[in-house]
Design a protein around this motif. Structure first.
Motif, short mmCIF file in Angstrom:
data_model
loop_
_atom_site.label_atom_id
_atom_site.label_comp_id
_atom_site.label_asym_id
_atom_site.label_seq_id
_atom_site.Cartn_x
_atom_site.Cartn_y
_atom_site.Cartn_z
N ILE A 100 -28.04 31.68 -18.46
CA ILE A 100 -29.62 31.63 -18.52
C ILE A 100 -30.03 31.45 -19.86
CG2 ILE A 100 -31.73 33.09 -18.65
CD1 ILE A 100 -30.94 33.74 -15.95
N GLU A 101 -29.17 32.41 -21.17
CA GLU A 101 -29.55 32.25 -22.51
C GLU A 101 -29.22 30.82 -22.84
OE1 GLU A 101 -28.54 35.05 -21.02
OE2 GLU A 101 -30.39 36.29 -21.77
N PHE A 102 -27.96 30.28 -22.55
CA PHE A 102 -27.55 28.94 -23.06
C PHE A 102 -28.54 28.00 -22.54
CE2 PHE A 102 -24.81 25.54 -23.53
CZ PHE A 102 -23.79 25.88 -24.33
N LEU A 103 -29.03 28.17 -21.42
CA LEU A 103 -29.95 27.04 -20.84
C LEU A 103 -31.33 27.03 -21.61
CD1 LEU A 103 -30.88 25.10 -18.51
CD2 LEU A 103 -31.43 27.17 -17.01
N GLN A 104 -31.57 28.61 -21.92
CA GLN A 104 -32.97 28.47 -22.76
C GLN A 104 -32.58 27.97 -23.89
OE1 GLN A 104 -33.62 32.45 -24.03
NE2 GLN A 104 -35.83 32.23 -23.90
N ASP A 105 -31.71 27.96 -24.76
CA ASP A 105 -31.41 27.50 -26.06
C ASP A 105 -31.51 25.92 -25.80
OD1 ASP A 105 -30.93 29.86 -27.39
OD2 ASP A 105 -28.98 29.87 -27.35
N THR A 106 -30.67 25.45 -24.95
CA THR A 106 -30.58 23.63 -24.85
C THR A 106 -32.03 23.14 -24.80
OG1 THR A 106 -29.62 23.96 -22.93
CG2 THR A 106 -28.46 23.04 -24.43
N LEU A 107 -32.90 23.98 -23.73
CA LEU A 107 -34.17 23.52 -23.59
C LEU A 107 -35.21 23.75 -24.59
CD1 LEU A 107 -34.77 24.76 -19.67
CD2 LEU A 107 -34.21 22.34 -20.40
N THR A 108 -35.06 24.73 -25.43
CA THR A 108 -35.77 25.03 -26.58
C THR A 108 -35.45 23.77 -27.57
OG1 THR A 108 -35.40 27.45 -25.90
CG2 THR A 108 -36.51 26.62 -28.22
N ALA A 109 -34.17 23.55 -27.76
CA ALA A 109 -33.80 22.28 -28.72
C ALA A 109 -34.33 21.36 -28.24
CB ALA A 109 -32.15 22.39 -28.73
N GLN A 110 -34.48 21.21 -27.29
CA GLN A 110 -35.30 19.74 -26.68
C GLN A 110 -36.85 19.79 -26.97
OE1 GLN A 110 -33.77 18.16 -22.83
NE2 GLN A 110 -32.27 19.84 -23.17
N GLY A 111 -37.36 20.96 -27.67
CA GLY A 111 -38.72 20.98 -28.17
C GLY A 111 -39.60 21.59 -27.03
N ARG A 112 -38.94 22.38 -26.22
CA ARG A 112 -39.85 22.69 -24.85
C ARG A 112 -39.89 24.34 -24.92
NH1 ARG A 112 -39.63 18.34 -24.99
NH2 ARG A 112 -39.78 16.81 -23.25
N GLU A 113 -41.05 24.85 -24.57
CA GLU A 113 -41.33 26.35 -24.40
C GLU A 113 -40.94 27.05 -23.60
OE1 GLU A 113 -45.21 28.79 -24.01
OE2 GLU A 113 -45.36 26.91 -25.24
N VAL A 114 -39.76 27.66 -23.74
CA VAL A 114 -38.86 28.42 -22.65
C VAL A 114 -39.16 30.12 -22.45
CG1 VAL A 114 -36.65 28.42 -21.46
CG2 VAL A 114 -37.30 26.62 -22.74
N SER A 115 -39.36 30.38 -21.38
CA SER A 115 -39.58 31.80 -21.27
C SER A 115 -38.45 32.28 -20.05
CB SER A 115 -40.77 32.45 -20.91
OG SER A 115 -41.46 31.69 -19.70
N ILE A 116 -37.89 33.71 -20.19
CA ILE A 116 -37.16 34.40 -19.14
C ILE A 116 -37.95 35.32 -18.34
CG2 ILE A 116 -35.02 35.54 -18.63
CD1 ILE A 116 -33.76 34.10 -20.98
N ILE A 117 -38.11 35.14 -17.02
CA ILE A 117 -39.13 36.01 -16.36
C ILE A 117 -38.05 36.83 -15.11
CG2 ILE A 117 -40.99 34.86 -16.85
CD1 ILE A 117 -41.00 33.71 -14.03
N THR A 118 -39.03 37.76 -14.48
CA THR A 118 -38.23 38.22 -13.56
C THR A 118 -38.89 37.87 -12.29
OG1 THR A 118 -40.03 40.14 -13.24
CG2 THR A 118 -38.14 40.60 -14.60
N PRO A 119 -38.12 37.98 -11.15
CA PRO A 119 -38.69 37.45 -9.84
C PRO A 119 -40.14 37.74 -9.57
CG PRO A 119 -36.35 38.21 -9.46
CD PRO A 119 -37.14 38.58 -10.68
N ASP A 120 -40.58 39.09 -9.95
CA ASP A 120 -41.84 39.66 -9.76
C ASP A 120 -42.93 39.00 -10.75
OD1 ASP A 120 -40.92 41.41 -8.10
OD2 ASP A 120 -40.75 43.07 -9.57
N GLU A 121 -42.59 38.33 -11.69
CA GLU A 121 -43.39 37.55 -12.47
C GLU A 121 -43.62 36.14 -12.32
OE1 GLU A 121 -42.12 40.45 -16.56
OE2 GLU A 121 -41.23 38.36 -16.34
N VAL A 122 -42.92 35.59 -11.18
CA VAL A 122 -43.33 34.20 -10.73
C VAL A 122 -44.77 34.04 -10.54
CG1 VAL A 122 -42.78 32.47 -9.05
CG2 VAL A 122 -41.03 33.79 -9.68
N VAL A 123 -45.35 34.96 -9.86
CA VAL A 123 -46.93 34.88 -9.40
C VAL A 123 -47.54 35.14 -10.82
CG1 VAL A 123 -48.84 35.85 -8.40
CG2 VAL A 123 -46.43 36.06 -7.21
#
Lengths: 415, 329
Positions: free
Chosen positions: B114-137
């Motif tokens: 997940i952190e790796f994925l977050q880094d690569t997406l951030t490097a592409q200029g995207r805003e990336v958060s990590i959430i729990t299943p309850d935070e989908v809503v």
């Protein structure tokens, strides 16, 4: 330089691909089991060095369905690695519960004598609670009913004297379930084989195949019983029967595949002549050597469940070949999933909930077909599915007996 | 047992050719040993060009796909895909369209970095958060990614289009679904699928007309002869044991089909691990019509297909071949 794999049970062929973990019914339903790869080839490397790495509480969760072995792309005997470790390293003898559950023939003989009382008693909630509290057999489980007359008794009274009229003869290993719980399947087998022009003999001595004993770590007794069976089969073959047919997939797999590896019984000469009746019949049909007269207007909708040990045998192809030839039969083939009982596993109170959870996918699939009955070769699947769904379960041989005009078929085959 | 066509190998190539043949009215038997490379599926079929015939066949079997575009790898890169399963994150262009992403972290699940994925997406200029299943809503991100594992599929069931699946570590859940659907469909239309069994013997017949396969025999079925007019060899590459090797040579274990493996063993691998590895190009040889060559002679009813021709072939190449072979039988 070593150029070929020589590891026991193909241990070294494991690529660590984890495909076995994807098909393991236990691992996918509980966190308490580390899974076939971890308990099998992975842990075996450690166990070979030091018995301290033998973790019986984890290995006991394996229900020996062998789906891992069917899935392995490199032929690793994953389940066998787990079972041999239990056989060779366990420090615990079987308890009273294990002895009761595993001795299917002794329990069967006793229960048959008093079948109505036994059925009444095991059906009572009070006795279930007692068994639950004392020996640990789960109180929510429905017990298989015992028949008042054993199959062997029926055979000697009503069938034995008619078998001599047939030119061809086969021997029938009926197993404990047919003998004590469900003689009708054995009767159907005799009627179907007779209709095809084959007389049916019983073995001189038949013992429980031992699959339940092995699952409960009673290998010495299993070996003794296995030897009696193989000796009797050898004798029957020397006496002129063409083959030995069976109706239970687990007994068959055990006697064909596990006798040599798990019990050290040499049965190479017998193995090729020992198989499920569906195999024998499918081959008769393919060769065009029998005539079939179907009942007029026969109509039935069934779904076929490939029992785990049937999948390991790889013989559902024979059953499906027969079923697809029955006119008027609507057939759904269920996706292959474990029913969760795995012989004596699901009877133990610590496994009951897991057992039902494992089976739930299959139970839902079965209900969704709207079929009238489930067809399968395994008797413990039958108990489990009948307890957990609204459908009756029948063996393909019984379905064949139901669809065929047995009398007309017999006339057509004996000239 | 007699069939029109016997297919050795129950993976993607074997199943798709089997379905096509069965639909053409043939009696087909597939013999499969162990699970297949589909268990490493990313949820997409590799290759650059999609094929409407393939897409239609998959759809009939209950597998809905989107054609073309790009899939998102678990490491956050876009790669071209011929077909992608519906429900997976999919981009029509080579650049991420959306500005904000959320990645769902599932309890006790380690199959997606997940952190790796977050880094690569951030490097592409995207805003990336990590959430729990309850935070989908109530999550404001344009895209919510969930790993394609069992629990991820449950979330997908609950939240539908609001969440998108992303491939995770094998064993692959999408691959299992594809495999199960194809297998069920093949059996439903009358095909015979022999699971967990290995062809251990084949009999070739030679006469004035040439060489042909007469029958095969398997481990579990013993002395049962499996006879067919045609045989498709879709047993895969080294990983699936369609090809085998030792220190001296490479061979095809079922029929002994000739391979293009260099004689010099050192030529099978490149020393730099990240270089193109020559062994991945090793495959069996065919004549121009696609018949397998055994000792230099074409076998008139044996057709290799799929990764046994080379491990780097794309899914779409394999699928197109499977359909082409099937349509000519």
């Amino acid at each position: 330089m070593q150029t070929e794999s020589k590891s026991p049970l193909e241990l070294e062929q494991c690529l660590k691909c984890s495909i076995c973990t994807a098909v393991c019914p236990v691992m996918n339903n509980t966190d308490a089991y580390p899974g076939p790869k971890q308990c099998g080839p992975d842990a075996e490397r450690y166990r070979m060095k030091d018995i301290r790495f033998f973790d019986e509480s984890a290995l006991k969760k394996c229900l020996n369905c062998k789906r891992c072995e069917v899935a392995c792309p490199h032929g690793v005997k994953v389940a066998e690695l787990i079972q041999t470790a239990r056989r060779d390293m366990s420090q615990h003898g079987p308890g009273l519960r294990e002895i009761m559950l595993a001795n299917t023939d002794i329990m069967g003989s006793l229960a048959t004598l008093v079948a109505p009382i036994a059925n009444f008693a095991t059906g009572l909630q009070l006795s279930k609670e007692v068994l639950h509290a004392t020996v640990g057999i789960d109180h929510r489980r429905t017990f298989p009913k015992y028949a008042g007359t054993k199959f062997e008794t029926w055979y000697h009274r009503h069938a034995a004297q008619n078998q001599g009229q047939f030119k061809h003869q086969v021997a029938y290993f009926h197993g404990c379930y047919v003998n004590f719980n469900y003689p009708k399947l054995g009767q159907d087998l005799v009627h179907v084989m007779n209709a095809f022009g084959y007389g049916v003999q019983l073995l001189e001595k038949e013992k429980c195949c031992g699959v339940a004993l092995m699952a409960n770590n009673m290998y010495n007794q299993a070996k003794k019983q296995g030897q009696v069976n193989i000796d009797s089969m050898r004798k029957a073959l020397q006496g002129g029967v063409e083959t030995i047919v069976t109706t239970s997939s687990s007994c068959t797999l055990n006697m064909r595949e596990d006798y040599p590896t798990m019990l050290g019984i040499d049965q190479k000469d017998v193995k090729e002549h020992l198989g499920l009746a569906v195999r024998f019949i499918s081959r008769l049909l393919d060769e065009g050597n029998v005539k079939l007269v179907w009942k007029e207007g026969f109509k039935k909708h069934v779904c076929y469940h490939t029992a785990c040990h049937m999948a390991r045998l790889g013989w559902n192809v024979y059953t499906l070949n027969i079923l697809r030839q029955i006119p008027g039969l609507e057939l759904d083939i269920l996706e292959q999933n474990c029913c969760g009982i795995s012989g004596t596993y699901g009877f133990k109170k610590e496994n009951y909930e897991l057992s039902q959870k494992i089976g739930s996918t299959l139970f839902n699939d079965i209900e969704a077909t709207n079929a009238e009955a489930v067809v399968t070769e395994c008797e413990t699947c039958k108990w489990q599915i009948e307890m957990s769904t609204s459908l009756p379960v029948i063996n393909p041989i019984s379905l064949l007996a139901e669809a065929l005009d047995l009398e007309a078929t017999q006339k057509a085959n004996i000239r | 047992m007699k069939y029109n066509t016997v297919i050795i190998g129950g993976g993607l190539t074997g199943l798709v050719s089997g379905i096509q043949l069965q639909e053409q009215g043939q009696r087909v038997c597939i013999i499969s040993f162990g699970q297949t490379l589909l268990h490493f599926s990313s949820g997409s079929f590799s290759g650059e060009e999609s094929n409407t015939d393939v897409q239609a066949l998959l759809k009939n079997a209950g597998i809905a796909t989107v054609a073309g575009g790009y899939r998102l790898t678990p490491l956050g890169e876009l790669r071209p895909a011929a077909l992608t399963l519906e429900g997976y994150y999919h981009s029509e262009t080579a650049e991420l369209k959306e500005k904000s992403f959320a990645i769902v972290r599932l309890p006790k699940y380690l199959g997606l970095p997940i952190e790796f994925l977050q880094d690569t997406l951030t490097a592409q200029g995207r805003e990336v958060s990590i959430i729990t299943p309850d935070e989908v809503v109530g999550c404001p991100a344009e895209v919510i990614l969930v790993p394609a594992c069992k629990a991820g599929y449950d979330l997908k069931k609950t939240y539908g289009k609001r969440v998108s699946l992303i491939a995770a570590l094998p064993p692959s859940i999408p691959g299992q679904h594809i495999h199960a659907k194809l297998q069920q469909y093949f059996q439903k239309i009358g095909g015979t699928y022999i699971n967990g069994d290995k062809v251990v013997r084949s009999t070739l017949q030679t006469d004035e007309k040439g060489v042909r396969v007469q029958s095969v025999e398997t481990q579990n079925l013993g002395d049962e002869l499996i006879v067919a007019d045609h045989y498709i060899l879709a047993s895969g590459s080294f990983q699936s044991e369609g090809l085998q090797s030792n220190y001296d040579h490479v061979w095809e274990p079922v029929f002994g089909v000739d391979t293009n493996a260099p004689e010099d063993r050192t030529a099978w691998t490149a020393l730099d691990f990240f270089e193109d590895q020559p062994y991945q190009h090793i495959g069996v040889l065919t004549d121009e019509a696609g018949h397998a060559l055994v000792e230099g002679r074409p076998v008139s009813n044996l057709y290799p297909a799929g990764h046994i021709l080379g491990a780097l072939r794309t899914d779409i190449q394999n699928l197109n071949d499977a359909l082409r072979i099937a349509k000519n039988l």
